[in-house]
Write a protein that holds these residues in place. Structure first.
Motif, PDB file in Angstrom:
ATOM      1  N   ILE A  12      -7.164   5.056  -2.409  1.00 37.67           N
ATOM      2  CA  ILE A  12      -6.067   5.899  -2.222  1.00 37.67           C
ATOM      3  C   ILE A  12      -4.613   5.779  -3.127  1.00 37.67           C
ATOM      4  CG2 ILE A  12      -4.304   5.756  -0.179  1.00 37.67           C
ATOM      5  CD1 ILE A  12      -6.756   6.642   1.399  1.00 37.67           C
ATOM      6  N   LEU A  13      -4.716   3.423  -3.763  1.00 39.98           N
ATOM      7  CA  LEU A  13      -3.397   3.026  -3.844  1.00 39.98           C
ATOM      8  C   LEU A  13      -3.570   3.268  -5.566  1.00 39.98           C
ATOM      9  CD1 LEU A  13      -1.206   1.031  -3.037  1.00 39.98           C
ATOM     10  CD2 LEU A  13      -2.453  -0.734  -3.959  1.00 39.98           C
ATOM     11  N   ASN A  14      -5.192   3.136  -5.859  1.00 38.09           N
ATOM     12  CA  ASN A  14      -5.287   3.197  -7.166  1.00 38.09           C
ATOM     13  C   ASN A  14      -5.238   5.097  -7.692  1.00 38.09           C
ATOM     14  OD1 ASN A  14      -6.318   3.361  -9.706  1.00 38.09           O
ATOM     15  ND2 ASN A  14      -8.193   4.484  -8.986  1.00 38.09           N
ATOM     16  N   TRP A  15      -5.554   5.966  -6.732  1.00 38.72           N
ATOM     17  CA  TRP A  15      -4.964   7.586  -6.992  1.00 38.72           C
ATOM     18  C   TRP A  15      -3.631   8.054  -6.962  1.00 38.72           C
ATOM     19  CZ3 TRP A  15      -8.766   9.192  -2.191  1.00 38.72           C
ATOM     20  CH2 TRP A  15      -9.534   8.838  -2.603  1.00 38.72           C
ATOM     21  N   SER A  51      -6.960  10.460  11.832  1.00 42.14           N
ATOM     22  CA  SER A  51      -7.152   9.367  12.000  1.00 42.14           C
ATOM     23  C   SER A  51      -7.243   8.254  11.268  1.00 42.14           C
ATOM     24  CB  SER A  51      -7.576   9.393  13.324  1.00 42.14           C
ATOM     25  OG  SER A  51      -8.498   9.537  13.774  1.00 42.14           O
ATOM     26  N   THR A  52      -7.861   8.237  11.045  1.00 42.17           N
ATOM     27  CA  THR A  52      -8.435   7.753   9.643  1.00 42.17           C
ATOM     28  C   THR A  52      -7.901   6.860   9.029  1.00 42.17           C
ATOM     29  OG1 THR A  52     -10.916   7.308  10.355  1.00 42.17           O
ATOM     30  CG2 THR A  52      -9.876   6.045   8.265  1.00 42.17           C
ATOM     31  N   VAL A  53      -7.002   7.523   7.666  1.00 38.43           N
ATOM     32  CA  VAL A  53      -6.303   7.476   6.802  1.00 38.43           C
ATOM     33  C   VAL A  53      -4.956   7.971   7.009  1.00 38.43           C
ATOM     34  CG1 VAL A  53      -5.597  10.315   6.780  1.00 38.43           C
ATOM     35  CG2 VAL A  53      -6.181   8.566   4.139  1.00 38.43           C
ATOM     36  N   SER A  54      -4.611   7.890   8.062  1.00 41.74           N
ATOM     37  CA  SER A  54      -3.433   7.657   9.000  1.00 41.74           C
ATOM     38  C   SER A  54      -3.311   5.827   9.100  1.00 41.74           C
ATOM     39  CB  SER A  54      -3.167   8.574  10.027  1.00 41.74           C
ATOM     40  OG  SER A  54      -2.842   9.943   9.853  1.00 41.74           O
ATOM     41  N   SER A  55      -3.948   5.553  10.335  1.00 41.69           N
ATOM     42  CA  SER A  55      -4.416   4.697   9.775  1.00 41.69           C
ATOM     43  C   SER A  55      -4.314   3.721   8.740  1.00 41.69           C
ATOM     44  CB  SER A  55      -6.045   3.919  11.276  1.00 41.69           C
ATOM     45  OG  SER A  55      -5.976   2.828  10.825  1.00 41.69           O
ATOM     46  N   TYR A  56      -5.286   3.510   7.750  1.00 39.58           N
ATOM     47  CA  TYR A  56      -5.051   3.400   6.437  1.00 39.58           C
ATOM     48  C   TYR A  56      -3.440   3.519   5.827  1.00 39.58           C
ATOM     49  CZ  TYR A  56     -10.404   3.189   6.236  1.00 39.58           C
ATOM     50  OH  TYR A  56     -11.910   3.438   6.184  1.00 39.58           O
ATOM     51  N   LEU A  57      -2.855   4.321   5.912  1.00 38.70           N
ATOM     52  CA  LEU A  57      -1.366   3.943   5.322  1.00 38.70           C
ATOM     53  C   LEU A  57      -0.712   3.422   6.092  1.00 38.70           C
ATOM     54  CD1 LEU A  57      -1.830   8.118   4.598  1.00 38.70           C
ATOM     55  CD2 LEU A  57      -2.088   6.147   2.472  1.00 38.70           C
ATOM     56  N   ASN A  58      -0.482   3.365   7.324  1.00 43.13           N
ATOM     57  CA  ASN A  58       0.203   2.891   8.542  1.00 43.13           C
ATOM     58  C   ASN A  58      -0.228   1.329   7.657  1.00 43.13           C
ATOM     59  OD1 ASN A  58       1.829   2.824  10.337  1.00 43.13           O
ATOM     60  ND2 ASN A  58       0.411   1.610  11.456  1.00 43.13           N
ATOM     61  N   MET A  59      -0.921   1.346   7.648  1.00 47.16           N
ATOM     62  CA  MET A  59      -1.432  -0.623   7.362  1.00 47.16           C
ATOM     63  C   MET A  59      -0.261  -1.115   6.127  1.00 47.16           C
ATOM     64  SD  MET A  59      -4.998  -1.987   7.281  1.00 47.16           S
ATOM     65  CE  MET A  59      -5.170  -3.980   7.280  1.00 47.16           C
ATOM     66  N   SER A  69      -8.441  -5.135   1.511  1.00 48.06           N
ATOM     67  CA  SER A  69     -10.167  -5.437   1.382  1.00 48.06           C
ATOM     68  C   SER A  69     -10.627  -3.925   1.601  1.00 48.06           C
ATOM     69  CB  SER A  69     -10.057  -6.158   2.370  1.00 48.06           C
ATOM     70  OG  SER A  69      -9.649  -5.519   3.708  1.00 48.06           O
ATOM     71  N   ASN A  70      -9.910  -2.977   1.654  1.00 48.06           N
ATOM     72  CA  ASN A  70     -10.999  -1.747   1.452  1.00 48.06           C
ATOM     73  C   ASN A  70     -11.338  -1.334   1.446  1.00 48.06           C
ATOM     74  OD1 ASN A  70     -10.882   0.762   3.106  1.00 48.06           O
ATOM     75  ND2 ASN A  70     -11.869   0.020   4.869  1.00 48.06           N
ATOM     76  N   GLU A  71     -12.697  -0.639   0.268  1.00 47.70           N
ATOM     77  CA  GLU A  71     -12.427   0.470  -0.903  1.00 47.70           C
ATOM     78  C   GLU A  71     -12.230   1.997  -0.313  1.00 47.70           C
ATOM     79  OE1 GLU A  71     -16.346   2.672  -3.094  1.00 47.70           O
ATOM     80  OE2 GLU A  71     -16.817   1.474  -0.971  1.00 47.70           O
TER      81      GLU A  71
END
Length: 107
Positions: A21-24, A63-71, A14-16
């Motif tokens: 990232i999933l698309n890349w 920190s943001t990208v790490s949080s996103y990847l962890n989620m 739900s986050n652009e």
């Protein structure tokens, strides 16, 4: 009723930036520099991309990208491999196929 795992996947998507990232990671060779310099010989983690390269391309803080990847990993969308200080992520294609099948048959 959808499972908690399915709900977590939808939340992660739900986050652009997370969706991008999933698309890349669908075509890592196209979107990132060559990987694997820090992965030990004999370890097969094809398609894995280092967090630093993902962070640089996304243009967000570490920190943001790490949080996103962890989620996304907790939701089952990504797999990771850590070696020393380096962490690589790639798509969990089996889980993505299951989500697509759920959407196709249940929604």
């Amino acid at each position: 009723m959808p499972s908690m795992k399915t709900i977590d996947m939808f939340k992660a998507l739900s986050n652009e930036t997370r969706l991008q990232i999933l698309n890349w990671l669908k075509e890592p060779d196209k979107h990132f520099p060559a990987q694997g310099a820090h992965i030990p010989k004999g370890v097969n983690f094809a398609g894995g991309v280092c967090v630093g390269d993902i962070q640089e391309k996304a243009g967000v803080s570490q920190s943001t990208v790490s949080s996103y990847l962890n989620m996304m990993q907790k939701a089952g969308l990504l797999e990771s491999f850590r070696y020393g200080q380096w962490t690589y992520y790639r798509r969990n294609e089996a889980a993505i196929r299951q989500l697509a099948e759920h959407i196709r048959t249940e929604l």
